[in-house]
Design a protein around this motif. Structure first.
Motif, mmCIF file in Angstrom:
data_model
loop_
_atom_site.group_PDB
_atom_site.id
_atom_site.type_symbol
_atom_site.label_atom_id
_atom_site.label_comp_id
_atom_site.label_asym_id
_atom_site.label_seq_id
_atom_site.Cartn_x
_atom_site.Cartn_y
_atom_site.Cartn_z
ATOM 1 N N GLN A 16 6.398 -5.374 2.999
ATOM 2 C CA GLN A 16 6.638 -6.029 1.711
ATOM 3 C C GLN A 16 7.957 -5.544 1.132
ATOM 4 N N GLY A 19 9.300 -2.420 -4.416
ATOM 5 C CA GLY A 19 9.089 -2.778 -5.812
ATOM 6 C C GLY A 19 8.207 -1.738 -6.467
ATOM 7 N N THR A 20 8.173 -1.760 -7.780
ATOM 8 C CA THR A 20 7.347 -0.808 -8.513
ATOM 9 C C THR A 20 6.500 -1.545 -9.529
ATOM 10 N N THR A 21 5.405 -0.912 -9.911
ATOM 11 C CA THR A 21 4.537 -1.466 -10.939
ATOM 12 C C THR A 21 5.149 -1.194 -12.305
ATOM 13 N N SER A 22 4.484 -1.661 -13.349
ATOM 14 C CA SER A 22 4.974 -1.413 -14.706
ATOM 15 C C SER A 22 4.984 0.070 -15.042
ATOM 16 N N ASP A 23 4.200 0.860 -14.292
ATOM 17 C CA ASP A 23 4.167 2.310 -14.498
ATOM 18 C C ASP A 23 5.204 3.033 -13.661
ATOM 19 N N GLU A 25 5.281 3.108 -10.423
ATOM 20 C CA GLU A 25 4.736 3.519 -9.144
ATOM 21 C C GLU A 25 5.002 2.442 -8.093
ATOM 22 N N TRP A 27 4.404 -0.356 -5.321
ATOM 23 C CA TRP A 27 3.299 -1.271 -5.053
ATOM 24 C C TRP A 27 2.492 -0.752 -3.870
ATOM 25 N N ASN A 31 -2.018 -6.927 -1.303
ATOM 26 C CA ASN A 31 -1.474 -7.980 -2.143
ATOM 27 C C ASN A 31 -2.023 -9.321 -1.679
#
Length: 202
Positions: A16, A19-23, A25, A27, A31
């Motif tokens: 994939q 990318g990172t999450t809103s925190d 961290e 991904w 998915n």
């Protein structure tokens, strides 16, 4: 139907984009998406997403990198240039699922006859047949997914239906690396794929 035994496939691979999450961290490898036009095995008549995994790293590379998902692979010229920057934007995640998945196998000698499908179900770029097959599985079985051979010719891939997402609650991530790192480890990947890696990094 069959089970995906831990002793046969102790780890799975997911490719994939980084990318990172809103925190902040990274991904995780799980998915689920629903795209009838581009995803083989997406059920046509059910609002069910699917997630794809490779049984080995080569399969994961070919399935995840967009170039090799072209509908007509013959359009890719030999020694096709691939920018290293693109390879660095994709990551390869190695992880260990803790729960067993109940999957239908389309990989043995009699699989297509047994399930009354043509071998083209895993190779054709027309995805209606595979979508209808997934619909039938969801309606008549309790399978979590399908084990099949990819049309790119690398090895086996696994598609998991969204209703089995709880079985991925306790995964163990073993390694994360870019596809470029993977290519460096393989060593002769350019020759094997008849492509050319171009250093386009600034």
């Amino acid at each position: 139907m069959c089970f995906l035994p831990d002793e046969q496939f102790p780890v799975l691979y997911r490719g994939q984009k980084y990318g990172t999450t809103s925190d902040g961290e990274p991904w995780g490898p799980i998915n689920f998406s629903r795209n009838i036009e581009t995803n083989r095995w997406t059920p046509l008549s059910s609002e069910v997403g699917v997630a794809f995994f490779g049984i080995n790293q080569a399969t994961c590379f070919l399935e995840a990198f967009p170039l090799f998902r072209e509908r007509d692979l013959s359009n890719i010229p030999y020694n096709f240039p691939i920018g290293i920057s693109k390879l660095e934007k994709w990551e390869l995640i190695t992880f260990r699922p803790k729960a067993k998945l109940k999957v239908l196998s389309l990989t043995d000698d009699f699989a297509y006859s047994r399930h009354r499908v043509k071998a083209s179900i895993v190779t054709t770029t027309e995805l209606t047949q595979s979508g209808e097959f997934s619909d039938s599985l969801l309606k008549h079985t309790d399978c979590d997914g399908i084990l099949y051979r990819t049309r790119q010719g690398a090895n086996l891939a696994l598609v998991v239906f969204e209703h089995a997402k709880d079985k991925f609650n306790n995964i163990v991530i073993l390694e994360r690396k870019s596809f470029y790192e993977y290519a460096q480890e393989v060593g002769d990947l350019e020759r094997q794929l008849a492509v050319k890696f171009i250093d386009d990094r600034i």
